[in-house]
Design a protein around this motif. Sequence first.
Motif, PDB file in Angstrom:
ATOM      1  N   ARG A   1       3.278  -0.326 -10.332  1.00 30.09           N
ATOM      2  CA  ARG A   1       2.325   0.729  -9.994  1.00 30.09           C
ATOM      3  C   ARG A   1       1.618   1.276 -11.225  1.00 30.09           C
ATOM      4  O   ARG A   1       0.440   1.641 -11.167  1.00 30.09           O
ATOM      5  CB  ARG A   1       3.052   1.875  -9.283  1.00 30.09           C
ATOM      6  CG  ARG A   1       3.681   1.511  -7.962  1.00 30.09           C
ATOM      7  CD  ARG A   1       4.575   2.636  -7.471  1.00 30.09           C
ATOM      8  NE  ARG A   1       5.735   2.808  -8.337  1.00 30.09           N
ATOM      9  CZ  ARG A   1       6.567   3.853  -8.294  1.00 30.09           C
ATOM     10  NH1 ARG A   1       6.321   4.847  -7.460  1.00 30.09           N
ATOM     11  NH2 ARG A   1       7.613   3.917  -9.106  1.00 30.09           N
ATOM     12  N   TYR A   2       2.357   1.363 -12.336  1.00 28.33           N
ATOM     13  CA  TYR A   2       1.853   2.053 -13.521  1.00 28.33           C
ATOM     14  C   TYR A   2       1.301   1.103 -14.579  1.00 28.33           C
ATOM     15  O   TYR A   2       1.010   1.519 -15.698  1.00 28.33           O
ATOM     16  CB  TYR A   2       2.968   2.916 -14.109  1.00 28.33           C
ATOM     17  CG  TYR A   2       3.414   3.984 -13.150  1.00 28.33           C
ATOM     18  CD1 TYR A   2       2.676   5.161 -12.991  1.00 28.33           C
ATOM     19  CD2 TYR A   2       4.551   3.803 -12.361  1.00 28.33           C
ATOM     20  CE1 TYR A   2       3.067   6.133 -12.092  1.00 28.33           C
ATOM     21  CE2 TYR A   2       4.945   4.769 -11.464  1.00 28.33           C
ATOM     22  CZ  TYR A   2       4.200   5.937 -11.322  1.00 28.33           C
ATOM     23  OH  TYR A   2       4.583   6.897 -10.426  1.00 28.33           O
TER      24      TYR A   2
ATOM     25  N   ARG B   1      -1.113   6.317  -5.457  1.00 28.52           N
ATOM     26  CA  ARG B   1      -1.944   5.811  -4.360  1.00 28.52           C
ATOM     27  C   ARG B   1      -2.544   4.467  -4.772  1.00 28.52           C
ATOM     28  O   ARG B   1      -3.266   4.382  -5.763  1.00 28.52           O
ATOM     29  CB  ARG B   1      -3.058   6.811  -4.035  1.00 28.52           C
ATOM     30  CG  ARG B   1      -2.545   8.143  -3.503  1.00 28.52           C
ATOM     31  CD  ARG B   1      -3.689   9.131  -3.313  1.00 28.52           C
ATOM     32  NE  ARG B   1      -3.229  10.392  -2.757  1.00 28.52           N
ATOM     33  CZ  ARG B   1      -3.160  10.659  -1.458  1.00 28.52           C
ATOM     34  NH1 ARG B   1      -3.556   9.744  -0.572  1.00 28.52           N
ATOM     35  NH2 ARG B   1      -2.726  11.828  -1.031  1.00 28.52           N
ATOM     36  N   PHE B   2      -2.247   3.461  -4.008  1.00 27.59           N
ATOM     37  CA  PHE B   2      -2.777   2.138  -4.344  1.00 27.59           C
ATOM     38  C   PHE B   2      -2.732   1.244  -3.116  1.00 27.59           C
ATOM     39  O   PHE B   2      -2.011   1.495  -2.151  1.00 27.59           O
ATOM     40  CB  PHE B   2      -1.957   1.487  -5.478  1.00 27.59           C
ATOM     41  CG  PHE B   2      -0.520   1.226  -5.113  1.00 27.59           C
ATOM     42  CD1 PHE B   2      -0.140   0.037  -4.494  1.00 27.59           C
ATOM     43  CD2 PHE B   2       0.462   2.166  -5.382  1.00 27.59           C
ATOM     44  CE1 PHE B   2       1.178  -0.213  -4.145  1.00 27.59           C
ATOM     45  CE2 PHE B   2       1.794   1.928  -5.040  1.00 27.59           C
ATOM     46  CZ  PHE B   2       2.149   0.736  -4.419  1.00 27.59           C
ATOM     47  N   LYS B   3      -3.538   0.216  -3.158  1.00 30.07           N
ATOM     48  CA  LYS B   3      -3.497  -0.849  -2.168  1.00 30.07           C
ATOM     49  C   LYS B   3      -3.840  -2.131  -2.895  1.00 30.07           C
ATOM     50  O   LYS B   3      -4.950  -2.280  -3.417  1.00 30.07           O
ATOM     51  CB  LYS B   3      -4.479  -0.591  -1.023  1.00 30.07           C
ATOM     52  CG  LYS B   3      -4.421  -1.661   0.068  1.00 30.07           C
ATOM     53  CD  LYS B   3      -5.345  -1.315   1.238  1.00 30.07           C
ATOM     54  CE  LYS B   3      -5.242  -2.363   2.341  1.00 30.07           C
ATOM     55  NZ  LYS B   3      -6.120  -2.027   3.502  1.00 30.07           N
ATOM     56  N   VAL B   4      -2.873  -3.045  -2.952  1.00 29.94           N
ATOM     57  CA  VAL B   4      -3.074  -4.281  -3.712  1.00 29.94           C
ATOM     58  C   VAL B   4      -2.706  -5.476  -2.837  1.00 29.94           C
ATOM     59  O   VAL B   4      -1.859  -5.379  -1.949  1.00 29.94           O
ATOM     60  CB  VAL B   4      -2.211  -4.303  -4.988  1.00 29.94           C
ATOM     61  CG1 VAL B   4      -2.616  -3.187  -5.938  1.00 29.94           C
ATOM     62  CG2 VAL B   4      -0.724  -4.220  -4.668  1.00 29.94           C
TER      63      VAL B   4
ATOM     64  N   GLU C   1       0.834  -1.205   0.000  1.00 30.30           N
ATOM     65  CA  GLU C   1       0.000   0.000   0.000  1.00 30.30           C
ATOM     66  C   GLU C   1       0.862   1.246   0.000  1.00 30.30           C
ATOM     67  O   GLU C   1       1.902   1.313   0.654  1.00 30.30           O
ATOM     68  CB  GLU C   1      -0.907  -0.009   1.236  1.00 30.30           C
ATOM     69  CG  GLU C   1      -1.858   1.171   1.326  1.00 30.30           C
ATOM     70  CD  GLU C   1      -2.763   1.092   2.542  1.00 30.30           C
ATOM     71  OE1 GLU C   1      -3.638   1.967   2.688  1.00 30.30           O
ATOM     72  OE2 GLU C   1      -2.593   0.138   3.352  1.00 30.30           O
TER      73      GLU C   1
ATOM     74  N   TRP D   1       4.942  -8.298  -6.971  1.00 28.00           N
ATOM     75  CA  TRP D   1       4.767  -6.851  -7.116  1.00 28.00           C
ATOM     76  C   TRP D   1       6.166  -6.249  -7.178  1.00 28.00           C
ATOM     77  O   TRP D   1       6.947  -6.353  -6.232  1.00 28.00           O
ATOM     78  CB  TRP D   1       3.983  -6.273  -5.942  1.00 28.00           C
ATOM     79  CG  TRP D   1       3.685  -4.804  -6.071  1.00 28.00           C
ATOM     80  CD1 TRP D   1       4.379  -3.772  -5.506  1.00 28.00           C
ATOM     81  CD2 TRP D   1       2.618  -4.206  -6.808  1.00 28.00           C
ATOM     82  NE1 TRP D   1       3.824  -2.575  -5.844  1.00 28.00           N
ATOM     83  CE2 TRP D   1       2.730  -2.806  -6.649  1.00 28.00           C
ATOM     84  CE3 TRP D   1       1.583  -4.713  -7.596  1.00 28.00           C
ATOM     85  CZ2 TRP D   1       1.837  -1.911  -7.236  1.00 28.00           C
ATOM     86  CZ3 TRP D   1       0.696  -3.818  -8.189  1.00 28.00           C
ATOM     87  CH2 TRP D   1       0.818  -2.444  -8.004  1.00 28.00           C
TER      88      TRP D   1
ATOM     89  N   GLY E   1      -0.059   6.151 -10.378  1.00 31.28           N
ATOM     90  CA  GLY E   1       0.448   5.044  -9.568  1.00 31.28           C
ATOM     91  C   GLY E   1       0.840   5.423  -8.161  1.00 31.28           C
ATOM     92  O   GLY E   1       1.459   4.624  -7.455  1.00 31.28           O
TER      93      GLY E   1
ATOM     94  N   CYS F   1       6.825   6.559  -2.056  1.00 36.28           N
ATOM     95  CA  CYS F   1       5.633   6.537  -2.900  1.00 36.28           C
ATOM     96  C   CYS F   1       5.535   7.872  -3.625  1.00 36.28           C
ATOM     97  O   CYS F   1       6.200   8.839  -3.257  1.00 36.28           O
ATOM     98  CB  CYS F   1       4.376   6.311  -2.069  1.00 36.28           C
ATOM     99  SG  CYS F   1       4.391   4.773  -1.120  1.00 36.28           S
TER     100      CYS F   1
ATOM    101  N   HIS G   1      -2.814  -6.903 -14.160  1.00 41.42           N
ATOM    102  CA  HIS G   1      -3.123  -5.879 -13.152  1.00 41.42           C
ATOM    103  C   HIS G   1      -1.844  -5.375 -12.462  1.00 41.42           C
ATOM    104  O   HIS G   1      -1.876  -5.022 -11.278  1.00 41.42           O
ATOM    105  CB  HIS G   1      -4.108  -6.416 -12.121  1.00 41.42           C
ATOM    106  CG  HIS G   1      -5.365  -6.965 -12.734  1.00 41.42           C
ATOM    107  ND1 HIS G   1      -6.296  -6.172 -13.368  1.00 41.42           N
ATOM    108  CD2 HIS G   1      -5.824  -8.243 -12.828  1.00 41.42           C
ATOM    109  CE1 HIS G   1      -7.286  -6.927 -13.829  1.00 41.42           C
ATOM    110  NE2 HIS G   1      -7.023  -8.186 -13.524  1.00 41.42           N
TER     111      HIS G   1
ATOM    112  N   GLN H   1      -1.286  -1.286 -13.711  1.00 43.72           N
ATOM    113  CA  GLN H   1      -2.393  -1.979 -13.072  1.00 43.72           C
ATOM    114  C   GLN H   1      -3.575  -2.193 -14.013  1.00 43.72           C
ATOM    115  O   GLN H   1      -4.501  -2.929 -13.677  1.00 43.72           O
ATOM    116  CB  GLN H   1      -2.826  -1.220 -11.822  1.00 43.72           C
ATOM    117  CG  GLN H   1      -1.746  -1.159 -10.755  1.00 43.72           C
ATOM    118  CD  GLN H   1      -2.187  -0.421  -9.497  1.00 43.72           C
ATOM    119  OE1 GLN H   1      -3.106  -0.856  -8.794  1.00 43.72           O
ATOM    120  NE2 GLN H   1      -1.550   0.709  -9.209  1.00 43.72           N
TER     121      GLN H   1
END
Length: 280
Positions: free
Chosen positions: A204-205, A180-183, A146, A191, A178, A172, A212, A207
């Motif tokens: 990040r870029y 803000r994310f939570k995967v 995240e 990842w 890219g 971050c 994804h 997804q």
Amino acid sequence: MGNSAVGADGGARADGEGSGEPRRSRPARHRSFWKELPILVVVALVLALLIKTFLVQAFSIPSESMQNTLQPGDRVLVDKLTPWFGSEPERGEVVVFHDPDNWLAGEPTSHPNAVQKALSFIGVLPSADEHDLIKRVIGVGGDTVECKGSGPLLLNGKPLAEPYVFPGNTPCTDDTRGGRFKVTVPAGKLWMMGDHRQDSEDSRYHQADKNHGFVPVDQAVGRAFVIAWPLSRWATLPVPDAFDRAGINTAAALGPDALALVGAVPAALWRRRREVARGV
């Protein structure tokens, strides 16, 4: 009657045999260096190809996405043997992987000549394959990664100290693509993120791609374990202890009950040996 003597049994004997004269040995014939050279070259090329295919391969760093850990022009050696034994990439490792879904679209490509392609194919020169990337593994199957604003990056809910991040960068990025994310990483996926966070087109870029943003484990070529060239840059590429400090190392993953069991076994054995020594 010629040069051969006939024995009593009618068999032929070579000159000097049975006559008391010492038998002369013929000198061994040796191939000349120039006749052996092609064989040596072929053997060397076959060995180089086997090493490149199954053991170690050289790769050249083309971009700034892994600075300052890796600089453009660095040559790294990649361990291709370990995955053959079923090992998968782990958090913190720097890994070379095949382009999972056109990540390199629009990137400039080199045009090696035929000789460079041949030497690259057998592993004498770094790989000329323009469909390989190199990033750091941040999350493996089951991990949650995240980013909020400028960071820090959260791994399984815990902040990750990242001393390898490019100086002046934030862990971050606060952007719409890219930042803000939570995967949650699916099983069999990775990842990946570059150390130069503000100059790395990584998971990040991407997804929106078919994976994804995750990289399938079977697309990993191997772990980069040393910077081999230039010599002034020679260094190993160990896994940063930041991942241990975050409490996600292998020992922590066992859980308290498992750790207690692991610790109890040697203690029990030690106690039993003392009892035997005392005659109990």
